[in-house]
Design a protein around this motif. Structure first.
Motif, PDB file in Angstrom:
ATOM      1  N   GLU A   1       0.468  15.491  -8.524  1.00 38.12           N
ATOM      2  CA  GLU A   1       0.243  15.119  -7.133  1.00 38.12           C
ATOM      3  C   GLU A   1       1.362  14.192  -6.666  1.00 38.12           C
ATOM      4  O   GLU A   1       1.612  13.149  -7.276  1.00 38.12           O
ATOM      5  CB  GLU A   1      -1.117  14.443  -6.977  1.00 38.12           C
ATOM      6  CG  GLU A   1      -2.284  15.382  -7.229  1.00 38.12           C
ATOM      7  CD  GLU A   1      -3.623  14.738  -6.936  1.00 38.12           C
ATOM      8  OE1 GLU A   1      -3.692  13.876  -6.034  1.00 38.12           O
ATOM      9  OE2 GLU A   1      -4.610  15.095  -7.606  1.00 38.12           O
ATOM     10  N   VAL A   2       2.045  14.579  -5.607  1.00 37.39           N
ATOM     11  CA  VAL A   2       3.083  13.763  -4.981  1.00 37.39           C
ATOM     12  C   VAL A   2       2.436  13.065  -3.793  1.00 37.39           C
ATOM     13  O   VAL A   2       2.143  13.688  -2.774  1.00 37.39           O
ATOM     14  CB  VAL A   2       4.273  14.622  -4.521  1.00 37.39           C
ATOM     15  CG1 VAL A   2       5.339  13.756  -3.866  1.00 37.39           C
ATOM     16  CG2 VAL A   2       4.860  15.397  -5.699  1.00 37.39           C
ATOM     17  N   THR A   3       2.163  11.775  -3.947  1.00 36.21           N
ATOM     18  CA  THR A   3       1.411  11.046  -2.927  1.00 36.21           C
ATOM     19  C   THR A   3       2.351  10.283  -2.002  1.00 36.21           C
ATOM     20  O   THR A   3       3.378   9.759  -2.428  1.00 36.21           O
ATOM     21  CB  THR A   3       0.417  10.065  -3.579  1.00 36.21           C
ATOM     22  OG1 THR A   3       1.142   9.102  -4.336  1.00 36.21           O
ATOM     23  CG2 THR A   3      -0.530  10.806  -4.500  1.00 36.21           C
ATOM     24  N   ALA A   4       1.973  10.232  -0.748  1.00 39.89           N
ATOM     25  CA  ALA A   4       2.774   9.536   0.261  1.00 39.89           C
ATOM     26  C   ALA A   4       1.871   8.601   1.057  1.00 39.89           C
ATOM     27  O   ALA A   4       0.652   8.761   1.089  1.00 39.89           O
ATOM     28  CB  ALA A   4       3.434  10.547   1.198  1.00 39.89           C
ATOM     29  N   HIS A   5       2.492   7.598   1.687  1.00 35.04           N
ATOM     30  CA  HIS A   5       1.772   6.741   2.628  1.00 35.04           C
ATOM     31  C   HIS A   5       2.366   6.988   4.015  1.00 35.04           C
ATOM     32  O   HIS A   5       3.261   7.827   4.180  1.00 35.04           O
ATOM     33  CB  HIS A   5       1.861   5.269   2.203  1.00 35.04           C
ATOM     34  CG  HIS A   5       3.271   4.751   2.153  1.00 35.04           C
ATOM     35  ND1 HIS A   5       3.810   3.946   3.123  1.00 35.04           N
ATOM     36  CD2 HIS A   5       4.262   4.947   1.240  1.00 35.04           C
ATOM     37  CE1 HIS A   5       5.062   3.661   2.814  1.00 35.04           C
ATOM     38  NE2 HIS A   5       5.362   4.249   1.678  1.00 35.04           N
ATOM     39  N   ARG A   6       1.892   6.277   5.006  1.00 35.86           N
ATOM     40  CA  ARG A   6       2.287   6.576   6.376  1.00 35.86           C
ATOM     41  C   ARG A   6       3.772   6.401   6.637  1.00 35.86           C
ATOM     42  O   ARG A   6       4.338   7.047   7.518  1.00 35.86           O
ATOM     43  CB  ARG A   6       1.486   5.703   7.344  1.00 35.86           C
ATOM     44  CG  ARG A   6       0.010   6.062   7.403  1.00 35.86           C
ATOM     45  CD  ARG A   6      -0.727   5.213   8.415  1.00 35.86           C
ATOM     46  NE  ARG A   6      -2.139   5.579   8.501  1.00 35.86           N
ATOM     47  CZ  ARG A   6      -3.010   4.993   9.300  1.00 35.86           C
ATOM     48  NH1 ARG A   6      -2.612   4.001  10.109  1.00 35.86           N
ATOM     49  NH2 ARG A   6      -4.270   5.378   9.318  1.00 35.86           N
ATOM     50  N   GLN A   7       4.435   5.516   5.878  1.00 29.68           N
ATOM     51  CA  GLN A   7       5.855   5.253   6.130  1.00 29.68           C
ATOM     52  C   GLN A   7       6.783   6.070   5.240  1.00 29.68           C
ATOM     53  O   GLN A   7       7.998   5.966   5.359  1.00 29.68           O
ATOM     54  CB  GLN A   7       6.145   3.755   5.918  1.00 29.68           C
ATOM     55  CG  GLN A   7       5.465   2.843   6.929  1.00 29.68           C
ATOM     56  CD  GLN A   7       5.684   1.381   6.590  1.00 29.68           C
ATOM     57  OE1 GLN A   7       4.900   0.767   5.880  1.00 29.68           O
ATOM     58  NE2 GLN A   7       6.789   0.810   7.068  1.00 29.68           N
TER      59      GLN A   7
END
Length: 673
Positions: free
Chosen positions: A448-454
C-alpha cells in the motif's frame, strides 16, 4: 540454394520486421504498442501475410525472434478477452490456429528463439515452430488458467505431444512459469544457450541436429486407459485447489486431453469449442477483470529511484531492505546495533534461500545490502524509509532530524504501521515528498502506497514505480489509522469471532466461507495470522472506526494472555497440537445466513473506503480485496460481486434488524448506486 524474394516483396506491417540473409528469413517481432510484445489477432494476421510471401519462394529456414527486452512475446492483453462472446472467441481461436498451423506446416525448418519471457499465445507461436532455442534466463508459461481459460490456437495440442503429457498438463493447470533449465529438461526447448551461442544453436536446429524422439511416457499416454487413469488423478487434485463449481477451466482442460489426446485434429477442434464456452463464462470474465485490475496497478516513471536508505534493522526493516536488494537496487541499512545489522545480513541470505534464488543472485543481493551503523546513507539516497517500533516521540524526533540531512528532492517514507502521516507532515521540510509504504509479510506481492493531503502526485507516482520495479504491486490509498487490506480482513474476522461467541461451530464458519469461494476460512485465517495480532487489529479498528463495528468477545483477550495464539503456538481456535485440522471444502453450500454475515461486512468495508476517500474508485477497492486478502477471485471483487448480485444494502439492513447496528449499510453505497 533457393533464391529468395527481394526485401521489398515483404509487405510493410506494424509489428513484424522481416529480414533475409542467405537462405534464411528472420521475422523479428517488434510490436507497435508499448510494453512487451503480444501475439494479438493483428500480429497473427500480419504473420499470415508474411507467410504468403515466404510460401511463394521458400527459404531454407524461417527464424522467429524479438527485439523487445521483455521476451519473445506474451499472450493477448486482458482487455482483448473482456466480455468476449462465444462466437467472437471461436473466430479468434480458429483464425489464430489457422495461421499457426500454416507456420507449422512449412516444408522448411522453423526455429523460435526465446529470451526473457514467453507466455500465452506467444508460447503457442513458439510451439508451432520445429525447434525452440532458449537463451539463458528465459522463462515460459501458459497462464490462461488464471483467466478462467486454457491455452488455445493449438497450444494444448502441441504441448501435450511435445513433452511429457503429465508435465504439460501440470504446466497448463497451474499457469506457473518454467525456467529455462526446466524447459530444457522437459524438452520444451531443444537447446539452452548464452546469447553469444544463439547463431550456432540455430544452425544446429536448421541442420536437424536437434531433432528428438518421442518419450515412452508420451507414447503410453496415447492409450485411452492410461490417459483416463491420469486424468482422474488430475481431476481429483484440481478439485482440492480449484473446485469445479468456481473454476471450470481446469476440468475442461483435463476433459479435452482425456477425450482427444490421441487425435490432434479432433483435439484442435475440441480445444476451440472449449475455449469459446469458457470465454463467456462468469468465472472467466471476473478473472479477466482481476487480471486487468492487477495490470492497472503496475506503474512506470521517468524519475526512477536508484538508491534507498532504510532506518531500522528489526524484522520489518530487514525484510524491506532484503526485498529492495533482491529487486536490484542498492540499499543502505541503518541501525545503532552492530549485532542487529549482522543478523540482518544473515536474515537477508535466508530470505533469498527461502525464495529459491540462485547462488549468484543471492550474492548479488547481499552485495547491494550495505550495513550503515552511522547513517551516512541518509544524505545520499533517493528514498529514505523509516521503520522501527520506537516511542511516538522518538519517531517524531527522527523525522525532524531527517529533514536536515536528506538529499535535495529525496522522498521520505514512513513504513511504521499506525503512524499517521498527518502527524509527520508538520515535522518535515517538504511534506509534499512525504508518503507511507505498508509492506505486509502476509501479502508479499502487494504494497500500500499511502498519501496524505499534501503529498505531491509525483511522489506517489515515483513510489508506485519503485514498488513495481521490485516485482510487487503498488496500491494507492490515502492515509488512515488502519491499512485498507487490514480493514477488510478485520471485517471478515471480527464477525466470525462474534458468531463463535454466539455458539456457532467454528468448522461451520470456515466451511461457509470456503463454500463462497474464499481461499481460507476466517477461523483458519485468524489462527494463521496469530490471535494476538488479530486482537491488536480489532482494538485499533474499534477505537478509530466512525461507525459501529463487531464487539470483541471477552474470551479472545484471555486466550491471547494464556498464549493460545494460533498455529505458531500449536493451540488457537483450532487445537493443532492435538491433531485438529481446519475443514476442507464443504460437501454442500452453507446457509446464506452464515455466509452473508461473513462476506457482506467485507463488501460494506470496501464501500466505506470509497466514502472516506481512502481509494479513488471501486476498482482499487476490489483490487485490494482480491489481491490483498484473497476475496474469491472468480467473483471479481466485493463491490463487483455486490453489483452483480444486487440488493446488498437491503440485505445488510435485514441483517442489522436481526443482529445489530454494525450491519447498517455504509453511506458509501449511495455513491456506488
Amino acid at each position: 540454394m533457393t533464391a529468395l524474394v527481394p526485401d521489398n516483396a515483404f509487405p510493410e506491417t506494424e509489428n513484424w520486421r522481416p529480414e533475409r540473409k542467405g537462405g534464411q528469413v528472420t521475422l523479428w517481432l517488434d510490436c507497435a504498442r508499448a510494453g512487451p510484445n503480444r501475439v494479438t489477432r493483428q500480429v497473427l494476421d500480419e504473420l499470415n501475410q508474411l507467410l504468403d510471401v515466404i510460401a511463394a519462394d521458400m527459404p531454407d529456414a524461417v527464424i522467429l525472434r524479438a527485439r523487445r527486452p521483455e521476451g519473445l512475446a506474451d499472450g493477448l492483453p486482458p482487455e482483448d478477452l473482456t466480455d468476449l462472446e462465444s462466437a467472437a472467441a471461436q473466430d479468434l481461436a480458429e483464425a489464430g490456429a489457422s495461421v499457426l498451423d500454416r507456420l507449422a506446416g512449412l516444408p522448411c525448418a522453423t526455429v523460435a528463439v526465446m529470451h526473457g519471457r514467453t507466455s500465452g499465445t506467444g508460447l503457442s507461436l513458439a510451439l508451432a515452430c520445429d525447434h525452440r532455442i532458449g537463451i539463458e534466463g528465459m522463462t515460459c508459461a501458459f497462464p490462461e488458467i488464471c483467466l478462467g481459460l486454457h491455452p488455445f490456437m493449438g497450444g494444448t495440442v502441441r504441448l501435450t505431444r511435445m513433452m511429457d503429457p503429465l508435465e504439460a498438463m501440470q504446466m497448463m493447470l497451474t499457469g506457473a512459469p518454467l525456467t529455462g533449465v526446466r524447459a530444457k529438461a522437459l524438452g520444451l526447448v531443444d537447446a539452452l544457450v548464452p546469447e553469444c551461442h544463439v547463431s550456432e544453436a540455430v544452425r544446429a536446429a536448421v541442420e536437424r541436429r536437434l531433432d528428438r524422439t518421442e518419450s515412452l511416457r508420451t507414447a503410453a499416454m496415447r492409450l485411452g486407459p492410461a490417459r483416463r487413469m491420469s486424468a482422474s488423478r488430475l481431476r481429483s487434485e484440481s478439485e482440492h485447489v480449484t473446485p469445479y463449481a468456481f473454476y471450470p477451466a481446469p476440468f475442461a482442460l483435463i476433459a479435452l486431453w482425456e477425450e482427444h489426446g490421441f487425435d490432434p485434429k479432433a483435439m484442435q477442434q475440441a480445444e476451440t469449442a472449449s475455449f469459446s464456452r469458457l470465454a463467456e463464462s462468469a468465472a472467466s470474465r471476473n478473472l479477466t477483470r482481476v487480471s486487468r485490475l492487477r495490470a492497472a496497478l503496475e506503474a512506470r516513471n521517468d524519475e526512477p529511484i536508484r538508491t534507498v536508505h532504510v532506518i531500522g534493522a528489526g524484522k520489518r526493516g530487514t525484510e524491506i531492505a532484503a526485498c529492495i536488494a533482491a529487486g536490484g537496487l542498492r540499499v543502505t541499512l541503518e541501525d545503532r546495533s552492530l549485532d542487529q545489522l549482522g543478523q540482518a545480513v544473515h536474515r537477508t541470505a535466508r530470505l533469498c534461500d527461502e525464495t529459491g534464488r540462485p547462488a549468484a543472485e543471492r550474492q548479488a543481493a547481499l552485495d547491494r545490502l550495505i550495513p550503515d551503523p552511522n547513517g551516512h546513507g541518509r544524505a545520499r539516497a533517493d528514498l529514505v524509509i523509516a521503520t522501527g517500533d520506537e516511542e511516538i516521540a522518538d519517531r517524531h524526533e527522527l523525522h525532524r532530524a531527517l529533514a536536515d540531512v536528506m538529499a535535495r528532492g529525496a522522498l521520505l517514507v514512513s513504513a511504521t504501521p499506525h503512524l499517521r502521516l498527518a502527524e509527520l507532515a508538520g515535522l518535515v521540510r517538504s511534506p509534499s515528498r512525504l508518503a507511507g509504504l505498508r509492506f505486509s509479510e502476509d501479502v508479499p506481492g502487494l504494497v500500500e502506497v499511502t498519501a496524505h493531503r499534501q503529498t505531491d502526485p509525483k511522489t506517489r507516482a515515483r513510489l508506485a514505480a519503485f514498488i513495481t520495479c521490485l516485482g510487487q504491486l503498488p496500491l494507492a490509498v490515502m492515509d488512515a489509522p488502519v491499512g485498507l487490506v487490514e480493514r477488510l480482513i478485520a471485517a471478515y474476522l471480527m464477525e466470525a469471532m462474534v458468531m463463535i461467541d454466539e455458539g456457532h461451530d467454528k468448522r461451520d464458519l470456515d466451511c461457509a466461507a470456503l463454500g463462497f469461494g474464499m481461499p481460507m476460512g476466517p477461523v483458519t485465517l485468524a489462527d494463521k495470522l496469530g490471535l494476538d495480532r488479530c486482537l491488536a487489529l480489532f482494538h485499533t479498528v474499534t477505537e478509530t472506526s466512525d461507525c459501529a463495528v463487531a464487539a470483541i468477545p471477552g474470551w479472545l483477550p484471555e486466550m491471547v494472555e494464556d498464549g493460545h495464539t494460533g498455529i505458531a503456538t500449536g493451540t488457537g481456535l483450532y487445537l493443532y497440537a492435538k491433531g485438529e485440522k481446519p475443514p476442507l471444502l464443504p460437501v454442500e453450500p452453507a446457509s446464506p445466513d452464515i455466509s452473508d454475515r461473513l462476506v457482506l461486512p467485507i463488501c460494506d468495508a470496501a464501500a466505506s473506503s470509497l466514502r472516506r476517500k481512502i481509494v479513488a474508485d471501486a476498482d482499487t477497492a476490489d483490487a485490494a480485496a482480491v489481491l490483498g486478502m484473497g476475496f474469491a477471485p472468480f467473483r471479481g471483487g466485493p463491490l463487483h460481486y455486490a453489483k452483480v448480485r444486487g440488493g446488498v444494502p437491503d440485505r445488510l439492513r435485514t441483517l442489522a434488524a436481526r443482529h445489530g447496528e454494525r450491519f447498517m449499510p455504509d453511506a458509501g453505497w449511495g455513491g456506488l448506486a
